[in-house]
Design a protein around this motif. Structure first.
Motif, PDB file in Angstrom:
ATOM      1  N   ARG A   1       1.157  -1.381  -0.172  1.00  0.00           N
ATOM      2  CA  ARG A   1       0.115  -0.175   0.034  1.00  0.00           C
ATOM      3  C   ARG A   1       0.811   1.812   0.186  1.00  0.00           C
ATOM      4  N   GLY A   2       1.835   1.523   0.679  1.00  0.00           N
ATOM      5  CA  GLY A   2       2.847   2.357   0.826  1.00  0.00           C
ATOM      6  C   GLY A   2       3.411   2.441  -0.142  1.00  0.00           C
TER       7      GLY A   2
ATOM      8  N   ASP B   1       1.189   3.421  -2.693  1.00  0.00           N
ATOM      9  CA  ASP B   1       0.507   5.283  -2.788  1.00  0.00           C
ATOM     10  C   ASP B   1       1.970   5.986  -3.293  1.00  0.00           C
ATOM     11  N   GLU B   2       3.575   5.943  -3.436  1.00  0.00           N
ATOM     12  CA  GLU B   2       4.523   6.841  -3.810  1.00  0.00           C
ATOM     13  C   GLU B   2       4.068   6.479  -5.055  1.00  0.00           C
TER      14      GLU B   2
ATOM     15  N   VAL C   1       1.113   6.633  -6.618  1.00  0.00           N
ATOM     16  CA  VAL C   1       0.530   7.481  -7.445  1.00  0.00           C
ATOM     17  C   VAL C   1       0.866   9.024  -7.366  1.00  0.00           C
ATOM     18  N   THR C   2       2.002   9.009  -6.286  1.00  0.00           N
ATOM     19  CA  THR C   2       2.197  10.737  -5.900  1.00  0.00           C
ATOM     20  C   THR C   2       3.203  10.490  -7.636  1.00  0.00           C
TER      21      THR C   2
ATOM     22  N   ARG D   1       1.588  11.959 -10.496  1.00  0.00           N
ATOM     23  CA  ARG D   1       1.107  13.309 -10.118  1.00  0.00           C
ATOM     24  C   ARG D   1       2.137  13.752 -10.246  1.00  0.00           C
TER      25      ARG D   1
END
Length: 377
Positions: A140-141, A144-145, A147-148, A151
């Motif tokens: 999950r971490g 998130d990385e 996705v960042t 972005r």
């Protein structure tokens, strides 16, 4: 009336202010100046060929001041012919292989999906619950990385779109700007040197030669390694019968610009494609890349590293990590030669700042010949 000491301090402040101003202007307009930076890199690569052709021009052309002009035009023609040959020969092959890959993608994706399902079933059956929780938290971490990162990539792409006009104009101007840089190379050097304080000119020239020694040797060595690894990988994959051999060979050659970790990263796509296409051939692909890497490490790298960067492999790996953290891929690309340049310039300045300093030419010769420098305070 200013004293000599006060006037000298003011001149130093004036130089510092000028350097700061130029640095700020370059940083603010860095996106617009990127084509010109690429032009400087291209000028550095083409300059030896232009000078070589210039020296071999007939004396009459030198009398007419046309030798340099003709040498540059011939260099441009050779460059255009080189890229035209690549486009005419390699691009159709790459397009065909990529088209085949796209056609076979559903089948390959299906195989990957089957392996993923089997792996997930094994994971649920064999991994304890607390371990699964830790793994899933880590995943999950990682998500998130990702996705960042995506972005940030979108933001960077947006900035690139808004800067496209300036960038395009820069690319249009570059051939003409590069022409004048190559034509007036000696005048450009003379102008830069004359802009410096007299007492610094010899030191700047010697440090520039040390930087040129490292950079030119590194670039030549990397080009040789890229051609060798890319060519041998393509031939090996063709012999084994792996599809998309040219594409995979080009990828392997491109990754070769990253010292030590590049060969491993370049081999991964080829092994994965072989594993998906014919699992039995994946072992042969891995052995082929291992053999290529051994030949490279035993025969080519010692000569290239001995003549260019002279950095220990452990230090190179640390430098690559730092370069990636500072500037991403481009940081990794330039981290090794920049580290070698900093090392040589530091040694040169140390020899010049001793209690009994060496002369500029002596300090430069000491670094060039590889004499050991005893550092102290």
């Amino acid at each position: 009336m200013l004293s000599k000491v006060t006037a000298r301090h003011l001149r130093i402040l004036l130089w510092l202010a000028l350097i700061l101003l130029v640095g700020v202007v370059i940083w603010v307009s860095r996106s617009v100046l990127l084509p010109f930076f690429l032009g400087l890199v291209l000028a550095y690569l083409l300059l030896p060929l232009v000078n070589w052709l210039d020296r071999r021009m007939p004396a009459r052309l030198h009398d007419w001041h046309a030798a340099r002009l003709l040498a540059i035009l011939l260099t441009y023609l050779l460059l255009i012919a080189f890229f035209a040959g690549i486009v005419a020969f390699f691009v159709p092959l790459l397009v065909d292989q990529i088209a085949i890959l796209i056609d076979r993608w559903p089948e390959l994706a299906g195989r990957v999906g089957d392996w993923g399902t089997r792996g997930w079933d094994w994971y649920l059956e064999n991994i304890p619950g607390d371990w699964r929780e830790a793994v899933e938290t880590g995943l999950r971490g990682l998500a998130d990385e990702v996705v960042t990162t995506l972005r940030n990539a979108v933001v960077a792409a947006t900035r690139t779109v808004f800067g496209t006009i300036s960038f395009t104009l820069g690319l249009i101007v570059i051939p003409f700007w590069l022409f004048y840089i190559l034509l007036d190379e000696s005048q450009v050097k003379t102008g830069v040197i004359r802009a410096l304080p007299v007492q610094l000119r010899d030191d700047v020239l010697c440090m520039a030669r040390l930087v040129d020694d490292v950079l030119s040797a590194y670039i030549r060595g990397q080009l040789l390694l890229v051609l060798f690894v890319g060519g041998m990988a393509t031939i090996s994959l063709l012999i084994i019968g792996v599809p998309f051999a040219l594409v995979l060979g080009v990828i392997a050659g491109m990754f070769e610009v990253l010292p030590y970790v590049g060969p491993i990263l370049g081999a991964i796509p080829a092994v994965l494609v072989a594993l998906l296409w014919d699992p039995a051939s994946a072992l042969w692909v891995a052995l082929a890349f291992f053999a290529i890497q051994q030949v490279e490490n035993l025969l080519l790298v010692p000569r290239i590293a001995g003549r260019s960067v002279k950095l220990h492999p452990a230090l190179v790996m640390v430098v690559l990590v730092i370069g990636n953290e500072v500037a991403g891929f481009w940081g990794m690309l330039v981290a090794v030669p920049v580290t070698a340049m900093i090392r040589d310039v530091f040694k040169y300045l140390y020899l010049r700042l001793l209690d009994e300093p060496l002369a500029p030419e002596e300090a430069m010769a000491s670094i060039r010949t590889g004499q050991e420098v005893q550092l102290g305070v």
